[in-house]
Every structure is written in C-alpha cells, then in structure tokens.
Scaffold this motif. Structure first.
Motif, PDB file in Angstrom:
ATOM      1  N   LEU A   1     -14.270  -1.016  -2.482  1.00 56.27           N
ATOM      2  CA  LEU A   1     -15.024  -0.382  -1.405  1.00 56.27           C
ATOM      3  C   LEU A   1     -15.603  -1.461  -0.504  1.00 56.27           C
ATOM      4  CD1 LEU A   1     -15.035   1.581  -3.933  1.00 56.27           C
ATOM      5  CD2 LEU A   1     -17.077   2.583  -2.951  1.00 56.27           C
ATOM      6  N   ASP A   2     -15.609  -1.210   0.803  1.00 57.88           N
ATOM      7  CA  ASP A   2     -16.140  -2.204   1.735  1.00 57.88           C
ATOM      8  C   ASP A   2     -17.668  -2.214   1.720  1.00 57.88           C
ATOM      9  OD1 ASP A   2     -17.034  -0.089   3.381  1.00 57.88           O
ATOM     10  OD2 ASP A   2     -15.329  -0.251   4.754  1.00 57.88           O
TER      11      ASP A   2
ATOM     12  N   GLN B   1     -11.466   1.420   0.409  1.00 61.16           N
ATOM     13  CA  GLN B   1     -10.452   0.764   1.231  1.00 61.16           C
ATOM     14  C   GLN B   1      -9.144   0.495   0.500  1.00 61.16           C
ATOM     15  OE1 GLN B   1     -10.561   0.444   4.352  1.00 61.16           O
ATOM     16  NE2 GLN B   1     -12.721   0.491   4.920  1.00 61.16           N
ATOM     17  N   GLU B   2      -9.216   0.190  -0.798  1.00 65.12           N
ATOM     18  CA  GLU B   2      -8.000  -0.132  -1.537  1.00 65.12           C
ATOM     19  C   GLU B   2      -8.092   0.362  -2.973  1.00 65.12           C
ATOM     20  OE1 GLU B   2      -6.129  -3.961  -1.130  1.00 65.12           O
ATOM     21  OE2 GLU B   2      -7.438  -4.497   0.550  1.00 65.12           O
TER      22      GLU B   2
ATOM     23  N   LYS C   1     -17.230   2.438   1.890  1.00 62.54           N
ATOM     24  CA  LYS C   1     -16.014   3.209   2.144  1.00 62.54           C
ATOM     25  C   LYS C   1     -14.871   2.670   1.289  1.00 62.54           C
ATOM     26  CE  LYS C   1     -12.776   4.444   5.877  1.00 62.54           C
ATOM     27  NZ  LYS C   1     -12.590   5.822   5.389  1.00 62.54           N
TER      28      LYS C   1
ATOM     29  N   LEU D   1      -5.777   7.498   1.147  1.00 65.10           N
ATOM     30  CA  LEU D   1      -6.726   7.203   0.076  1.00 65.10           C
ATOM     31  C   LEU D   1      -7.575   8.430  -0.213  1.00 65.10           C
ATOM     32  CD1 LEU D   1      -7.981   3.712   1.302  1.00 65.10           C
ATOM     33  CD2 LEU D   1      -6.704   4.137  -0.802  1.00 65.10           C
TER      34      LEU D   1
ATOM     35  N   TYR E   1     -11.043   0.354  -7.783  1.00 63.67           N
ATOM     36  CA  TYR E   1     -11.266   0.808  -6.413  1.00 63.67           C
ATOM     37  C   TYR E   1     -12.089  -0.243  -5.673  1.00 63.67           C
ATOM     38  CZ  TYR E   1      -9.779   5.286  -8.295  1.00 63.67           C
ATOM     39  OH  TYR E   1      -9.061   6.282  -8.910  1.00 63.67           O
TER      40      TYR E   1
ATOM     41  N   VAL F   1     -19.295  -5.830  -1.296  1.00 61.65           N
ATOM     42  CA  VAL F   1     -18.026  -5.193  -1.642  1.00 61.65           C
ATOM     43  C   VAL F   1     -18.173  -4.705  -3.080  1.00 61.65           C
ATOM     44  CG1 VAL F   1     -15.568  -5.594  -2.100  1.00 61.65           C
ATOM     45  CG2 VAL F   1     -16.650  -6.592  -0.068  1.00 61.65           C
TER      46      VAL F   1
ATOM     47  N   LYS G   1       0.823  -1.194   0.000  1.00 60.14           N
ATOM     48  CA  LYS G   1       0.000   0.000   0.000  1.00 60.14           C
ATOM     49  C   LYS G   1       0.863   1.252   0.000  1.00 60.14           C
ATOM     50  CE  LYS G   1      -4.031  -2.070   2.093  1.00 60.14           C
ATOM     51  NZ  LYS G   1      -5.109  -1.913   3.061  1.00 60.14           N
TER      52      LYS G   1
ATOM     53  N   ARG H   1     -10.565  -9.485   1.350  1.00 65.91           N
ATOM     54  CA  ARG H   1     -10.225  -8.813   2.608  1.00 65.91           C
ATOM     55  C   ARG H   1     -11.411  -8.052   3.184  1.00 65.91           C
ATOM     56  NH1 ARG H   1      -4.920  -8.652   0.495  1.00 65.91           N
ATOM     57  NH2 ARG H   1      -5.198  -6.813  -0.820  1.00 65.91           N
ATOM     58  N   TRP H   2     -12.384  -7.698   2.327  1.00 67.06           N
ATOM     59  CA  TRP H   2     -13.493  -6.849   2.782  1.00 67.06           C
ATOM     60  C   TRP H   2     -14.843  -7.545   2.738  1.00 67.06           C
ATOM     61  CZ3 TRP H   2     -11.360  -3.218   5.378  1.00 67.06           C
ATOM     62  CH2 TRP H   2     -10.076  -2.830   5.026  1.00 67.06           C
TER      63      TRP H   2
END
Length: 198
Positions: free
Chosen positions: A171-172, A178-179, A176, A39, A169, A63, A34, A196-197
């Motif tokens: 998003l969780d 996140q990565e 939001k 972000l 992108y 997600v 990262k 991961r989310w």
C-alpha cells in the motif's frame, strides 16, 4: 500416534494446496509483471493489537506491507514473513523507517493478540500483528480479495487448519493498495515493489 501424524500431514497438505490453488488463479502480480485484472478495493480498517486498536490510517506517510495469515501456519506464513524480513534487510535504514509491516491473523480462535505480536517480532522488530472478530475479518478480507477458510482435521493435534491465500499487499503512503506480490518471490522483488512507493 500414526493416526495423529496422518492427520497433521493432511492438515499441511490442505493448507498448502488451498493457498497454491488461489495463487494459480492469475490475479497476483510479481514485481513488474502485473495482472490485467483490477486490484481489489482494499481500504481502511481497524483491528486489535496487543497494544490496543490499530487503524490502517495510523500508518499514513509510510508504505505498508500487509499480509493475512495465522501463526500456526506450517510453512506459507513463515515463508512470507521471512521474505518480508529479507526485503527489509535490503532497504536502507532511512527507507525502513518509512515502511510498516502489518500481519493480520485470520485465526482469532487460536491466536491471542500477545502471541501474534510475539510471532511477528521474531521476523522484524517493527512489525505489528493484529486480529479481530470473524465478522470484521470477513469484511476486510473481502475488500482485499483474500481467501481463507477453516478446515477441520479430525484426529490431528491441531484440530483444524486454515486454507488461505498467500499474498503480500503493498500500500502506498496514502493507504491505497498498489501491488500484490506473491509470497515466494525473491526478497529483492518485494524490496523493489516497496521502493516504488516510498
């Protein structure tokens, strides 16, 4: 004929060059690597699809993998969508049901809503394609740190191309950001970022 071919070649070079220029600035992340930079703020938005208005909040509980591009893009966008398609294939059916891919066209002048939806469905049946007025797109892309600009290509059959950044992108489930994942990563890296989310 030669002039048109040279114009098209120039369009491709400009489009790819612009995307890679942005990708080289160091604000992206790939998998577990990262950036130290924060972000972008991201946030909710409403755009139009072939089936009506789509709000990012419509996908709460899933997600979201968000991508900004355009359907006439010669290689960067198809590569990004193919990466997403391959990443989805690595997920279980239960996981796929908890993921929403969202393609935002930054070329509303050329991309009709019906065409955008046809384009994204080629890659995966669950993907949704949206777009909107330039004012709305500029506000949304600013919040997500997306670069894009129209580049006129005189003598080309395309007339213009669009330089744009090439980031997926993640998003969780609360919407939001996140990565940020580079478009050309191995699909397993994108699948891992999604997991991961979940």
């Amino acid at each position: 004929m030669l002039k048109q071919m040279l114009g098209l070649l120039l369009a491709v070079v400009l489009g790819v060059g612009g995307a890679w220029l942005v990708m080289g600035t160091g604000w992206l992340s790939t998998g577990d690597k990262k950036s130290h930079l924060p972000l972008p703020t991201g946030g909710d938005f409403t755009l139009q699809s072939a089936d009506g208005a789509v709000n990012l909040a419509d996908f709460r509980g899933k997600v979201v993998v968000l991508y900004f591009g355009y359907t006439a893009c010669p290689d960067i966008c198809p590569t990004s969508m193919a990466t997403l398609k391959a990443a989805m294939a690595l997920l279980t059916p239960v996981e796929v049901a908890k993921v929403q891919g969202l393609f935002v066209s930054v070329d509303p002048e050329r991309d009709t809503l019906a065409h955008i939806q046809q384009y994204v469905r080629y890659f995966h049946p669950s993907l949704v394609g949206v777009s909107g007025a330039q004012a709305a797109l500029q506000e949304i892309t600013r919040r997500y740190g997306v670069f894009y600009r129209k580049v006129e290509v005189p003598g080309s059959a395309m007339a213009y191309t669009i330089d744009h950044s090439a980031v997926l992108y993640v998003l969780d489930k609360q919407g939001k950001l996140q990565e940020q994942v580079q478009h050309a990563v191995p699909p397993a890296e994108l699948a891992a970022a999604i997991r991961r989310w979940l």
